[in-house]
Design an enzyme around this catalytic site. Structure first.
Site, PDB file in Angstrom:
ATOM      1  N   ASP A  23       6.079  -0.124   3.046  1.00  6.22           N
ATOM      2  CA  ASP A  23       4.838  -0.402   2.317  1.00  6.22           C
ATOM      3  C   ASP A  23       5.080  -0.127   0.845  1.00  6.22           C
ATOM      4  OD1 ASP A  23       1.859  -1.042   2.464  1.00  6.22           O
ATOM      5  OD2 ASP A  23       1.859   0.810   1.308  1.00  6.22           O
ATOM      6  N   GLU A  25       3.075   0.088  -3.138  1.00  4.05           N
ATOM      7  CA  GLU A  25       1.876   0.084  -3.972  1.00  4.05           C
ATOM      8  C   GLU A  25       2.294  -0.475  -5.325  1.00  4.05           C
ATOM      9  OE1 GLU A  25      -1.124   0.668  -2.899  1.00  4.05           O
ATOM     10  OE2 GLU A  25      -0.387   1.251  -0.905  1.00  4.05           O
ATOM     11  N   HIS A 182      -3.948   3.386   1.139  1.00  7.15           N
ATOM     12  CA  HIS A 182      -3.424   2.882  -0.131  1.00  7.15           C
ATOM     13  C   HIS A 182      -2.476   3.878  -0.798  1.00  7.15           C
ATOM     14  CE1 HIS A 182      -6.185  -0.259   0.679  1.00  7.15           C
ATOM     15  NE2 HIS A 182      -7.237   0.500   0.476  1.00  7.15           N
ATOM     16  N   ASP A 187       0.291   4.653   4.553  1.00  8.71           N
ATOM     17  CA  ASP A 187       0.190   3.306   5.122  1.00  8.71           C
ATOM     18  C   ASP A 187       1.451   2.927   5.891  1.00  8.71           C
ATOM     19  OD1 ASP A 187      -2.303   3.162   4.035  1.00  8.71           O
ATOM     20  OD2 ASP A 187      -1.861   1.573   2.596  1.00  8.71           O
TER      21      ASP A 187
END
EC number: 3.1.13.-
Length: 214
Positions: A23, A25, A182, A187
């Site tokens: 994941d 960001e 988030h 996540d």
């Protein structure tokens, strides 16, 4: 190793691919112009019964690359108020990716798999940012397949009728804390748990090993 036991290996289950849950960001939606700010990867292992589990976790906050665009709305969404704060403990894209790839190669080799494949929720997004960072850092030896992925948004839509990560996890009977969402670390851990749950449920329903496979 017997044919039956071989069918329960990671290599056999995913046709030589080594699944790694990822994941990211970011500071926007454009992988070419917007900053990659955080990345986490979770490797997977298969036990002697053919049950898939999360294995190792590696996580980095990342410094925006030079000239990177930072969308205010994206920063508000992921809670990264100041990407340049020294309190983040951020490292360069190159340092983060090299360390992640080092771990992946080690565990991929131990699993006797030929190549890593990314598992992610809405995987095209995560892969696009990782591929763009690879290009910026001029990394030649990248373990991931350049375009093939396992997308848990699609898989959970099939398995549970939900494509949003939080809703899919809750429908699958998993805990999900929206206050932690988030964060790439949280996540990724939840995506890994979701993916393992789907794979293991398919096995429990008799979908694997394939009965007609020679």
């Amino acid at each position: 190793m017997t044919i039956e036991n071989e069918a329960l290996t990671l290599k056999k289950r995913f046709r030589g691919y080594f699944p790694v849950v990822v994941d990211v960001e970011t500071a926007g939606f454009n992988a070419q112009t917007d900053a990659l700010l955080e990345i986490c990867a979770v490797t997977l292992r298969m036990d002697e019964e053919g049950v898939l589990h999360p294995a190792s976790t590696i996580h980095f906050h990342i410094e925006p690359f030079e000239g990177a665009n930072l969308e205010k709305e994206a920063l508000e969404f992921n809670g990264i108020r100041d990407p340049f704060s020294p309190l983040r403990g951020a490292v360069s894209e190159q340092e983060a990716l090299k360390e992640i790839y080092k771990l992946i190669r080690k565990e991929q080799k131990a699993s006797d798999c030929s190549r890593a494949i990314m598992v992610a929720h809405n995987a095209a997004f995560d892969l696009s940012f990782v591929n763009a960072a690879n290009e910026r850092c001029k990394l030649k030896r990248v373990p991931f397949h350049p375009f093939a992925t396992f997308d848990t948004a699609t898989l959970s839509g099939l398995a549970y009728g939900q494509t949003v990560l939080a809703k899919a996890c809750k429908t699958a009977g998993m805990e999900f804390d929206n206050r932690e969402a988030h964060s790439a670390l949280y996540d990724t851990q939840k995506t890994a748990e979701l993916f393992c749950g789907i794979v293991n449920k398919w096995k429990a329903l008799g979908g694997w090993p394939l009965v007609n496979e020679e």
